[in-house]
Design an enzyme around this catalytic site. Structure first.
Site, PDB file in Angstrom:
ATOM      1  N   ASP A  49      44.696  69.407  54.597  1.00 35.49           N
ATOM      2  CA  ASP A  49      44.855  70.499  55.542  1.00 35.49           C
ATOM      3  C   ASP A  49      45.335  71.775  54.857  1.00 35.49           C
ATOM      4  OD1 ASP A  49      44.119  68.803  57.570  1.00 35.49           O
ATOM      5  OD2 ASP A  49      46.171  68.301  58.132  1.00 35.49           O
ATOM      6  N   LYS A  50      45.472  72.812  55.636  1.00 27.24           N
ATOM      7  CA  LYS A  50      45.940  74.117  55.160  1.00 27.24           C
ATOM      8  C   LYS A  50      47.271  73.980  54.432  1.00 27.24           C
ATOM      9  CE  LYS A  50      47.453  78.635  56.887  1.00 27.24           C
ATOM     10  NZ  LYS A  50      47.673  79.461  58.103  1.00 27.24           N
TER      11      LYS A  50
END
Length: 409
Positions: free
Chosen positions: A126-127
């Site tokens: 994820d980010k």
């Protein structure tokens, strides 16, 4: 007979034995290049010696299925997976594909359509999430000094640390048996809510560490984790996940702040699952939630589960036990283990991953800011009670906590 077959396949541009691949990787760039054959290319490159011929040689080199061992610091990136058409959200794969094209490993049109090179990442981080042992599988031209050439076109916080040949049908996501993640956090996150804590002065006691580990051990086994992700209902079979191990290691001090690393190994994880698993344990240890909330979260009712910050999450390692048993000792392929690269991985973590986590925590105080939001979570109400409270609250449309239906991250 086997040696003759190998020789014929190598001569026809087929499979190359491992010692030949190692020799290619060590061979100086440009070694063995013949005279320029394409006058047009030579003219376009303004006489750059050997470059035109090298490009032509690359085009003639057959593509082979490989895996790359990657390490990267995820800060500033919107995750691993490339989002074509969304150039404002830069991902790790944007930089990787660009480097593959520039190094001559893949044609430019393969970079525009990644299916053409059978590209697959093992885990879609994820980010902001980093990786020390990400694996991607793809078809490339096995050019000379391939790792050096790819890394020359990558920023220093993204490195290709290893390469191995794999079977033609290998898919890094589907063939992966398990994934191990690490979560590095400051230990003051476990301080009880009723205690006034100075960040740099806090030290984790043996008793608190034992409590943390007893709670983390509750996650082991197969459970319904629908409350630990978004957009999955309690009856969705894909919400059932198998956790092999989860524990917190001994604390250590960096930059005057004490940190600890939680490791979790599971077959696969859903979006935000690990951060919510850790977030709930922190809420219990700090005294915001009862221990019974973990078991209750596996039931069908909706439970308000907080999501810890993404900063400390690192993809540590991916596992291919079944593949290794079948192909790792067949005489043609290597097992997907990276013992020779362990030192490089450790150095990369010390140079890029740990300093990023530590410095960002000191400057942005992401953990301390998140801890201040735990008091707004309701760990005791049922889904019906939570819904009734929302309707009765004048500010119910202002904010939605991590565990409610409005979470669309």
């Amino acid at each position: 007979m086997l040696a003759l077959r190998w020789g014929l396949r190598a001569a026809s541009g087929g499979f190359r034995p491992r010692n030949e691949l190692l020799a290619m990787a060590k061979r100086p760039s440009g070694a063995g290049e013949g005279p320029e054959e394409n006058g047009q290319q030579g003219k376009r490159l303004k006489g750059a010696a050997g470059e035109g011929d090298a490009e032509e040689q690359n085009k003639r080199t057959p593509k082979r299925k490989i895996v790359l061992l990657m390490a990267y610091s995820g800060k500033g990136y919107h995750g691993m997976q490339r989002n074509l058409g969304s150039s404002q959200f830069k991902t790790i794969e944007d930089d990787l594909v660009s480097a593959l094209v520039q190094s001559g490993c893949i044609p430019e049109n393969h970079g525009e359509d990644m299916k053409k090179m059978s590209f697959q990442r093992c885990a879609r981080t994820d980010k902001g999430v980093s990786a020390a042992g990400q694996i991607v599988s793809l078809k490339v031209r096995l050019i000379d000094d391939i790792l050096e050439k790819i890394n020359n076109h990558l920023p220093s916080h993204i490195r290709i640390l290893g390469l191995k040949r794999v079977t033609g049908g290998f898919n890094s996501k589907n063939k992966c048996d398990a994934r191990t993640y690490a979560y590095m956090l400051p230990t003051f996150a476990f301080a009880h809510k009723d205690h006034d804590v100075q960040e740099e002065a806090y030290r984790l006691s043996k008793e608190t560490l034992e409590k943390v580990n007893s709670l983390l051990a509750c996650y082991k086994g197969t459970h319904n984790f629908h409350n630990f992700t978004s957009q999955k209902g309690p009856k969705d079979p894909s919400a059932r996940r198998y956790i092999m191990e989860m524990y917190c290691g001994e604390p250590f001090v960096r930059e005057n702040i004490e940190f600890a690393v939680i490791k979790v190994k599971g077959q696969s994880f859903m979006m935000h699952q690990i951060r919510k698993m850790i977030g709930l344990v922190i809420a219990i240890v700090k005294g915001y939630a009862p221990e019974s909330v973990i078991e209750r979260s596996w039931g069908e009712e909706k439970v308000d589960v907080p999501k810890a910050p993404g900063l400390g999450l690192v993809l540590e390692r991916v596992h291919f036990e079944k593949y290794n048993r079948r192909f790792g000792n067949d005489g043609l392929h290597e097992p997907l283990e990276w013992k020779e690269e362990e030192e490089k991985i450790a150095v990369f973590k010390e140079q890029y991953i740990y300093p990023t986590i530590i410095n960002t925590e000191r400057e942005e105080k992401s953990m301390m800011s998140w801890l201040s939001t735990l008091s707004i979570h309701d760990f005791n109400s049922s889904a019906a009670e939570m819904e009734a409270n929302k309707k009765n609250s004048k500010n119910s449309d202002v904010e939605c906590s991590d565990g409610c239906d409005g979470d669309s991250d």
